[in-house]
Structure formats: structure tokens, C-alpha cells
Design an enzyme around this catalytic site. Structure first.
Site, short mmCIF file in Angstrom:
data_model
loop_
_atom_site.label_atom_id
_atom_site.label_comp_id
_atom_site.label_asym_id
_atom_site.label_seq_id
_atom_site.Cartn_x
_atom_site.Cartn_y
_atom_site.Cartn_z
N TYR A 137 13.30 -6.85 -3.17
CA TYR A 137 11.92 -6.35 -3.23
C TYR A 137 11.01 -7.28 -2.42
O TYR A 137 10.13 -6.82 -1.68
CB TYR A 137 11.49 -6.30 -4.69
CG TYR A 137 10.22 -5.53 -4.96
CD1 TYR A 137 10.12 -4.19 -4.60
CD2 TYR A 137 9.13 -6.13 -5.59
CE1 TYR A 137 8.97 -3.47 -4.86
CE2 TYR A 137 7.98 -5.42 -5.86
CZ TYR A 137 7.90 -4.09 -5.50
OH TYR A 137 6.76 -3.38 -5.76
N CYS B 204 0.33 -1.14 -5.38
CA CYS B 204 1.73 -1.57 -5.24
C CYS B 204 1.92 -2.56 -4.10
O CYS B 204 2.50 -3.62 -4.29
CB CYS B 204 2.63 -0.37 -5.02
SG CYS B 204 2.72 0.65 -6.49
N HIS B 205 1.45 -2.20 -2.92
CA HIS B 205 1.71 -3.07 -1.77
C HIS B 205 0.46 -3.35 -0.96
O HIS B 205 0.55 -3.80 0.17
CB HIS B 205 2.82 -2.49 -0.91
CG HIS B 205 4.07 -2.19 -1.70
ND1 HIS B 205 4.32 -0.97 -2.24
CD2 HIS B 205 5.08 -2.99 -2.08
CE1 HIS B 205 5.46 -1.03 -2.91
NE2 HIS B 205 5.93 -2.24 -2.83
N GLY B 206 -0.71 -3.01 -1.54
CA GLY B 206 -1.95 -3.48 -0.95
C GLY B 206 -2.54 -2.67 0.19
O GLY B 206 -3.42 -3.16 0.89
N PRO C 254 0.69 -1.90 4.35
CA PRO C 254 1.86 -1.36 5.08
C PRO C 254 1.91 0.16 5.22
O PRO C 254 2.81 0.64 5.92
CB PRO C 254 3.03 -1.84 4.22
CG PRO C 254 2.49 -1.98 2.85
CD PRO C 254 1.06 -2.40 3.01
#
Lengths: 425, 174
Positions: free
Chosen positions: A296, B138-140, B153
Site C-alpha cells: 500500500y 484516501c489518497h489526497g 493522484p
């Protein structure tokens, strides 16, 4: 298997009758009793047996849990609570199954690290290693699908994020994800097919384990000195030497497992998975189970979606070609003064990635994850190929028995005359 | 065992190849139903539109409705939100698209989006981030007031689903 003993005789007439028609007792005897094992095996060699045992535990507890589980979006979460509260010993079976998965991965990682340290992937054991990587991939798929089944928030969002990895595939990405989902989002069709596959994949694992053990018994075990068995003096019989040692290590491993099951059953889980799945709300911080954290972290270290997914899969795929990336002829790190440092650097970087995977994807964490990701790949693609040319290995002992006896400082003895000597890991 | 080398392919070679070909086609034909059964079924396809009443949605409010199992954001934009979205140079965008192309003509205040982050499918949080649009926890990833991605992303803008105004105060999604 090819080490069958012609002297193997059964006393019981009925068993002899069976043996003449199906030589199964002879096969068991030659594979697990008379089978010669290198006499210098240490405790790192006991994890194969531990893994086999854990696979059986997971299958047995899984089959009985399936008798009480309901694979529907409305019923799954409640049926897990029903297992926990109403079913006789349901709490025990579920906690063993959930923590058993974690312990399975712990043992697998130790087993793999053992292989890398002592060069168990090298000629002639390349296929044995590759079968192990196949088992590892199947384990990952099985564990992921199992984690989805309780249909909590983490289940749902893990399923969403992981299935969306396939949407990164150019052109066909969306068609493939919709095919996986059986719809336009993670919903009932996905839960039901994951249930079906989570049930069947462990049997696929068991099948590949049979191939793995078969390949092992053809080429023979590697050992801590990484040199070939030359004479009978280098080996001891599997039973009692290896089987007793494996049993003792298994008991120790089960004590640790039992500690988790009885004293910290939710320590390795995530509290958000006790909230029923809500397709309209993503939890503020989603993380996978601990055994997926390094991957991850690698995924999140890459700022581009497609590249991130490619690198994620690449981090596992690289294991398939390790036997050819490692150019050193010397197997064991005991005799490789440089490699042993790089090995521990790899271990540290993987654990470091695991730590970073549990942190939010921002600032220093992302920067550190990028550095460790680069080292991870550099280890396989730069360090391993170059070390074979740069490193001067220490002199190898001429035989396993010589290596053992020199360390013990004892006089030569005949094969099997003493208990299996312990080497340090 | 002797190795035979014949210049001419024999009748037997032809039979082997023909048999293997028919076998391969047969195996593929048998596999197709097993693979295709996993695609969205008739009942899933049937549930593919949703009617939403816009009257209760105040200016500045984002409402989430469910369509095809996914969240759909309906954003009643303020004048400022619209101006902000239109002031951006297209060249500065990761996935360049004009705000005008993401709304219906004459209905600039209504922005309808599939509320699924184009990275890995999490649901972005509304009215957050420096572009006043959405932030994915979650991933910005960050999205602006037109639902366009402004920081990765995520590779693409939030998807605009097919929809139409069935009256002045309601939309039919799908």
C-alpha cells in the site's frame, strides 16, 4: 518419493493388502519418516510445516464459519455478529480464522525471508521458489476476499480501492472493473462472487502446496550452509529429527497465535470494520490489513495512477525472477559478507514501508516511502545482480557434516548418531 | 526413437492441427458463458435511472443521491463558485475541460457529478480543499468547483453522468 526404502515392510496383513494395490504407506514413510534432511537445519526451517498446519486451520475454521455466514449485503454484517454472539463457540472460530490469517502471513514472510537469506531460490530450486510465489499470490487474493466478507466499512472500501486498481488498465480498465463488480459499483454481485472464490481458493492453494512439497522432495532441502548434501553423514532422518523440531516450533507458534486469539483478538484488525458498510461514505483514513501495508505504501508513493498500479504489481512480480537476478553462485548469506548486510537492509526497508503504509499519505511519509520504494527495487535489480561480481565469498566448508562438527568442536560421528545439531540463524 | 523429417506436411499433420483448432475454438466457446456471467446482469442494467427533485436544494448545498449503486453529487453552485471555475486557464488543468462543457446550457448553477474519485473509487468530501470543491480522504486528490481534478493522484475529472432536466426543478439521471 524417489528416496523410497526398499526395506519398508508392514506387519499388519490388511495394510499390506492395501499397500500392494496403492502404495500410500510407503509414500508417507519415504516422504515423512525416512526422508533424509540436512543435519544442520535450524529453526528457520520449521515454517514450512507451520504454514501447512495454518492452511489446514484456516480451511477447517472457514468451512464451519461458512455454515453460519450469509453472503448478502443486508445479511453479511449481521450474520458475523450472529456468529460472535449466538453460535456456539462462534467467537472462538471467527477469532481463530481472522487472526489465523495474520499468523499465516507472518509465517509466510519469515519463510520467504529464510529462502532469500540462505539462497533457497537458487539452482536447482528455482521452480520450487516460483511455486512458493504463486502460493503467496493466491494467499493475498484469498485474504483480501475474506476481508471483504464481513461487509464492514473497511471491507467495503478495501473492495472498492482494490478493484479500482484494475481501472488503471488503459482502454479496457472500465470494462474489466464492471466485470469484476457485476455492476457499476461494489455491491451484492461482488460480495457473492468473493464468497464463492474465498471458499475455493484455499483448495487451489493446497493443490499448489502439494506441487511445492513435491518439487522440494525432488531437489531436496537447502540448508543454512547452502551446500549440497554429499553423503549420508550430512543428513538425518525426517522422523524423529525434523518432525520433532517442527512440532516444537509449531507449538511455540501456536502459543503466540493463541495469545492474539484470546488476549488481543482485535489488535490486528481495524475498528472501522465493526461499522456496517456504507456505500455513500468513505472512512476518513483507510488502511489495509498489516500484511499488505508495504505494498500500500508503494502504491501511494507513486503520484501517477497507472504507474502506481504497475509498480505495486511489479513489487510482487519481481519475486518470480529473483533466482536469475541473484548472480552469486554461493547460496547462503553466511558465506556472503556483503549480501547479508543488504538482506537486512531489505528487511528494514520492507518493515519501514509497512510503517509508512499505516500513516496518512502526506509530507514526510510520502517522501520516505519513495526512498524505500526505490531501495526495494534497487535491491533486486541492482544489488543482487552486481553483488555476484563484486563480492568475495568466504570459503565454503567441504561438507555439511564438516561445518557442523567444526562448530561443535566434537569428534566425527556416524550419521544419525546424535540429535540434530542446532545451527544459529 | 528415430526422428522423421519430411519436407511435405503429411495428411496426419493436417488432422492434428485441425483437431487442435476445433478443440481450442470449442474450449473458448465453452469458457465464454463462464466469463460473461460475471458482467452486470439484466436486473442491474434495469435500475439505471433516478429522478431527483431540485426544489429542496439550497444555493451552495451539495446533495448526494444514489444512482447505479454509486453516489451522485448535485451541487447548487453560487455565483462565486461558477466564476471561480471559469476563471481557471485550461492549460493549468490536469484533465483540461471547460466548466461550460460540464453543465447544461442555461443551468450553470447545477453541477451533477458521479461522486467517485477517479483514482481508486473513494468518495470525496465536499466543500473542502484549497479549490473549494472536493477532497479525497484516501489518497489526497483535490477537485475544484467544477469537479475537475486539480491535484493528483487522480488522473481524470469527476465524471458527469448522463442526465437531463425533466422540468425546471427536477433532473433525471441515467
Amino acid at each position: 518419493m524417489q528416496h523410497g526404502e526398499p526395506t519398508f515392510q508392514l506387519k499388519n496383513r490388511t495394510l499390506r493388502w492395501v499397500e500392494r494395490r496403492l502404495p500410500i504407506f510407503g509414500l508417507i514413510h519415504s516422504s515423512f519418516v525416512a526422508y533424509p534432511t540436512p543435519r544442520n537445519l535450524n529453526y528457520w526451517w520449521t515454517f514450512g510445516g507451520i504454514l501447512s498446519f495454518m492452511l489446514v486451520v484456516q480451511i477447517v475454521t472457514g468451512i464451519v464459519l461458512a455454515m453460519h455466514f450469509t453472503p448478502t449485503v443486508d445479511g453479511a454484517f449481521n450474520s458475523v455478529e450472529h456468529i460472535m454472539r449466538d453460535v456456539n463457540y462462534g467467537w472462538l472460530l471467527r477469532y481463530i480464522h481472522a487472526n489465523g490469517g495474520s499468523m499465516f502471513f507472518l509465517a509466510a514472510y519469515i519463510h520467504m525471508a529464510r529462502g532469500l537469506y540462505y539462497g533457497s531460490h537458487k539452482e536447482p530450486r528455482e521452480l520450487l521458489w516460483i511455486l512458493g510465489v504463486v502460493i503467496f499470490l493466491l494467499m493475498m487474493a484469498t485474504a483480501f476476499m475474506g476481508y471483504v466478507l464481513p461487509w464492514g466499512q473497511m471491507s467495503f472500501w478495501a473492495a472498492t480501492v482494490i478493484t479500482n486498481l484494475f481501472s488503471a488498465i488503459p482502454i479496457f480498465g472500465n470494462a474489466i472493473t464492471q466485470w469484476l463488480w457485476g455492476g457499476y459499483a461494489v455491491d451484492q454481485p461482488l460480495l457473492q462472487r468473493f464468497y464463492s472464490l474465498h471458499y475455493v481458493l484455499p483448495f487451489a492453494i493446497a493443490f499448489v502446496v502439494v506441487l511445492h512439497v513435491w518439487a522440494l522432495h525432488v531437489v531436496g532441502q537447502n540448508n543454512p550452509d547452502g551446500i549440497d548434501v554429499k553423503t549420508d553423514k550430512d543428513t538425518v532422518a525426517f522422523t524423529p529429527y525434523a518432525s520433532m523440531k517442527d512440532s516444537f516450533a509449531l507449538v511455540c507458534f501456536l502459543i503466540l497465535t493463541a495469545w492474539f486469539v484470546f488476549y488481543a483478538p482485535n489488535y490486528l484488525g481495524h475498528p472501522d470494520n465493526y461499522i456496517p458498510a456504507n456505500p455513500l461514505q468513505t472512512p476518513p483514513h483507510i488502511v489495509p490489513e498489516w500484511y499488505f501495508l508495504p505494498y500500500y505504501a508503494i502504491l501511494r508513493a507513486i503520484p501517477n495512477k497507472l504507474l502506481g498500479v504497475v509498480v505495486l504489481f511489479g513489487s510482487i512480480a519481481v519475486l518470480f525472477i529473483v533466482p536469475w537476478l541473484d548472480t552469486s553462485k554461493v547460496r547462503s548469506a553466511r558465506y556472503r559478507p556483503l549480501y547479508r548486510w543488504f538482506f537486512w537492509l531489505l528487511v528494514v526497508s520492507v518493515i519501514g514501508l509497512g510503517y509508512l503504509g499505516s500513516k496518512p499519505p502526506e509530507g514526510i511519509y510520502v517522501a520516505a516511502a519513495r526512498i524505500l520504494t526505490i531501495y526495494y527495487f534497487a535491491h533486486f535489480f541492482v544489488v543482487l545482480p552486481l553483488l555476484g561480481f563484486i563480492e568475495t565469498p568466504r570459503p565454503l566448508p567441504s561438507s555439511i557434516s564438516e561445518a557442523v562438527l567444526k562448530k561443535k568442536g566434537g569428534a566425527p560421528v556416524t550419521a544419525g548418531g546424535v540429535a540434530a545439531p542446532e545451527g544459529r540463524g | 526413437m528415430t526422428v522423421e523429417t519430411t519436407a511435405e506436411p503429411s495428411r496426419r499433420d493436417f488432422l492434428y492441427i485441425a483437431t487442435a483448432t476445433v478443440g481450442a475454438v470449442g474450449a473458448a466457446a465453452a469458457a465464454w458463458p463462464l466469463i460473461n456471467q460475471m458482467n452486470p446482469d439484466a436486473s442491474v442494467l434495469a435500475l439505471s435511472s433516478a429522478e431527483v427533485d431540485l426544489k429542496p436544494i439550497a444555493v451552495g448545498q451539495i446533495v448526494t443521491v444514489k444512482w447505479r449503486g454509486k453516489p451522485v453529487f448535485i451541487f447548487h453552485r453560487t455565483k462565486r463558485d461558477i466564476d471561480e471555475a471559469r476563471a481557471v486557464k485550461l492549460a493549468d488543468l490536469i484533465d483540461p475541460q471547460a466548466d461550460e462543457a460540464r453543465v447544461k446550457k442555461g443551468k450553470d448553477e447545477w453541477l451533477v457529478l458521479v461522486g467517485v474519485c477517479t483514482h481508486l473509487g473513494c468518495i470525496p468530501l465536499g466543500h473542502q480543499g484549497q479549490y473549494d470543491g472536493w477532497f479525497c480522504p484516501c489518497h489526497g486528490s483535490l477537485y475544484d468547483t467544477s469537479g475537475r481534478v486539480r491535484r493528483g493522484p487522480a488522473p481524470l475529472n469527476l465524471e458527469v453522468p448522463p442526465y437531463e432536466f425533466s422540468s425546471d426543478t427536477s433532473v433525471k439521471i441515467g
